[in-house]
Design an enzyme around this catalytic site. Structure first.
Site, PDB file in Angstrom:
ATOM      1  N   SER A 139       0.563  -1.363   0.052  1.00  0.00           N
ATOM      2  CA  SER A 139      -0.049  -0.019  -0.009  1.00  0.00           C
ATOM      3  C   SER A 139       1.003   1.339  -0.046  1.00  0.00           C
ATOM      4  O   SER A 139       0.322   2.228  -0.456  1.00  0.00           O
ATOM      5  CB  SER A 139      -1.298  -0.217   1.147  1.00  0.00           C
ATOM      6  N   ASP A 387      -2.596   6.296  12.033  1.00  0.00           N
ATOM      7  CA  ASP A 387      -1.922   5.633  11.178  1.00  0.00           C
ATOM      8  C   ASP A 387      -0.702   6.494  10.999  1.00  0.00           C
ATOM      9  O   ASP A 387      -0.556   7.593  10.141  1.00  0.00           O
ATOM     10  CB  ASP A 387      -2.770   5.693   9.827  1.00  0.00           C
ATOM     11  N   HIS A 390       1.423   5.435   6.484  1.00  0.00           N
ATOM     12  CA  HIS A 390       1.071   5.761   5.074  1.00  0.00           C
ATOM     13  C   HIS A 390       1.431   7.165   5.240  1.00  0.00           C
ATOM     14  O   HIS A 390       1.677   7.869   6.100  1.00  0.00           O
ATOM     15  CB  HIS A 390      -0.431   5.603   4.751  1.00  0.00           C
TER      16      HIS A 390
END
Ligand code: NAG
Ligand code: NAG
Ligand code: NAG
Ligand code: NAG
Ligand code: NAG
Ligand code: NAG
Length: 415
Positions: A139, A387, A390
């Site tokens: 990702s 998070d 990312h």
């Protein structure tokens, strides 16, 4: 075979929110008062054709693009607006999900001793005419792919671009019709076959890899003109289960092994495939080095138990490296790529690790679509679900692509 999809942010956004890698983590908040160079004036765009990178003194030289500092520059950055990027995914659309401090979008990477060529979307698309560029990995790599699309798509009229899916959605392609170009992303978080190969349903408690099997993935992309690989985060476990045999076959043999050992085996399978199947006079190959996480504020002098949540400024300490980073995994990548080079196949490492280490401010933290409803306890403690791996767009991944662009310009002929 190819199913063409209307360009709606919703389609892509909802899908991509399925992908989030791991559930994170520990905590954050930190008052790090940092004084940072805020200079808008030093930026000197280079002539667009960047055939060589020029030193500050103007002499052509080889320069380490990856060693440098972040300079606040709200005149030239961001390179696009989040709202203008039709394809931005809900995993990285931080402003859309409520982030109010938008300073993370305004930082420019300044290598010591030279400048990065100014990004020119038309120039890149010209370079990619009749070509296929494929990002392969997890990702983080998908985030970089989205960034690249955001960087180029505003120069293309709406009816001449679209997203298409193939191989059961493992392959997603941005098509730029007038250039006959595709910029694609192929989901293979561990490069070799694994039980996490499903593009959406891959969060499984146990990680199993078929460490010698890559063909099923590789035949999809081995004829590409530009390949950009990554694989790192999915290996951050003490042990990984190796499958000798095939998925679903009753006579497969499973064996637990140390993760770094399995990583090396997977990289060897990957490099053996490249050595045999890559056309050296056609394909440029890149490997993106590990993308650091910021889940331990202690590492940069913050409070125990905190993480990237509420961080708004980069780290300024030159050479900073978080304690979670695993340089030995990067050493394994360097060793494999070194051996490939000795066998005549050049793979360029996009060494984004150090420059990204500084950017504790640039993660989505809580500003992204939450795939699972949050519990009351979580809501009361935002650090618990922030998070910190990312990257928000526009942001750090754009700079990775600017560096990639510098190499695509420089290597007029393949390496
Ligand atoms: C850009 O940054 C400078 C220095 O921090 C600030 O004075 C200026 O108001 C900012 N401009 C915009 C448009 O945000
Ligand atoms: C970008 O590249 C295109 C095509 O090579 C060129 O025509 C254009 O002048 C460049 N734009 C800038 C701002 O350098
Ligand atoms: C379009 O690009 C593909 C490679 O991606 C190439 O095989 C094909 O010949 C190109 N088509 C035209 C009309 O140039
Ligand atoms: C897509 O998935 C189906 C069912 O799992 C499988 O039979 C088929 O081979 C897959 N197709 C591709 C192109 O991977
Ligand atoms: C390798 O690529 C070059 C340049 O595109 C092409 O001329 C050549 O035929 C290719 N070689 C093979 C074996 O496919
Ligand atoms: C990547 O950059 C770091 C820090 O500048 C350096 O220590 C490391 O050797 C570099 N790795 C490669 C493969 O260039």
């Amino acid at each position: 075979m190819v199913n063409k999809t209307e360009i709606t942010p919703a389609t892509w956004g909802v899908r991509s929110s399925f992908h989030s890698l791991v559930a994170l983590l520990v905590a954050s908040v930190v008052v790090a008062v940092l004084s940072l160079a805020r200079d808008g004036s030093r930026f000197r765009p280079l002539p667009d054709d960047g055939a060589s990178l020029q030193s500050a003194a103007g002499a052509t030289t080889s320069c380490d693009l990856f060693s440098g500092r972040w300079v606040y520059n709200n005149a030239s950055y961001p390179l696009y607006e989040e709202k203008q990027c039709t394809f931005v995914s809900d995993q990285v659309a931080c402003e859309k999900f409520g982030r109010k401090d938008l300073g993370y979008r305004h930082w420019r990477w300044q290598p010591h001793g030279c400048d990065i060529p100014r990004f020119n979307a038309t120039g890149l698309l010209e370079r990619l005419r009749n070509k296929r560029m494929v990002y392969v990995g997890d990702s983080l790599n998908r985030g970089q792919w989205v960034s690249m699309i955001c960087l180029v798509e505003s120069t293309i009229p709406p009816n001449l671009k679209w997203i298409s899916y193939r191989h059961n959605h493992s392959l997603i392609a941005f098509n730029a019709m007038e250039y006959n170009t595709t910029i694609e992303f192929y989901w293979a978080p561990m490069l070799v076959e694994s039980n996490s190969d499903h593009p959406y349903n891959h969060r499984l408690p146990e990680r199993v890899v078929r460490v010698q099997a890559i063909e099923k993935h590789a035949r999809v992309w081995s004829d590409a003109d530009i390949l950009i690989f990554n694989s790192y985060l999915w290996w951050l476990r003490p042990e990984i289960k190796v499958l000798w045999g095939s998925f679903g076959s009753p006579d497969g043999i499973h064996k637990m092994e140390q993760a770094p050992r399995v990583y090396e085996m997977a990289l060897n399978t990957w490099s053996d495939w490249l050595e045999v199947h890559i056309n050296r006079s056609k394909t440029q190959v890149f490997f993106v080095s590990m993308s650091p996480t910021h889940d331990r504020a202690e590492d940069w002098g913050g409070l125990d138990g905190h993480n990237c949540y509420q961080e708004t400024e980069p780290i300024t300490r030159e050479g900073y490296s978080g304690s979670r980073s695993r340089p030995e995994l990067m050493r394994a990548v360097e060793a494999v790529i070194g051996r490939l080079r000795a066998r005549g196949l050049g793979v360029r490492i996009l060494n984004i690790t150090q420059l990204s280490e500084y950017r504790k401010d640039a993660h989505p933290s809580i500003y992204k679509r939450q795939w699972h409803p949050l519990s009351r306890e979580q809501l009361a403690d935002p650090t618990s679900y922030a998070d910190c791996f990312h990257w928000c767009l526009p942001g750090v991944s754009d700079v990775w692509n600017e560096l990639l662009y510098a190499y695509i310009l420089r290597n007029r002929s393949p390496c």
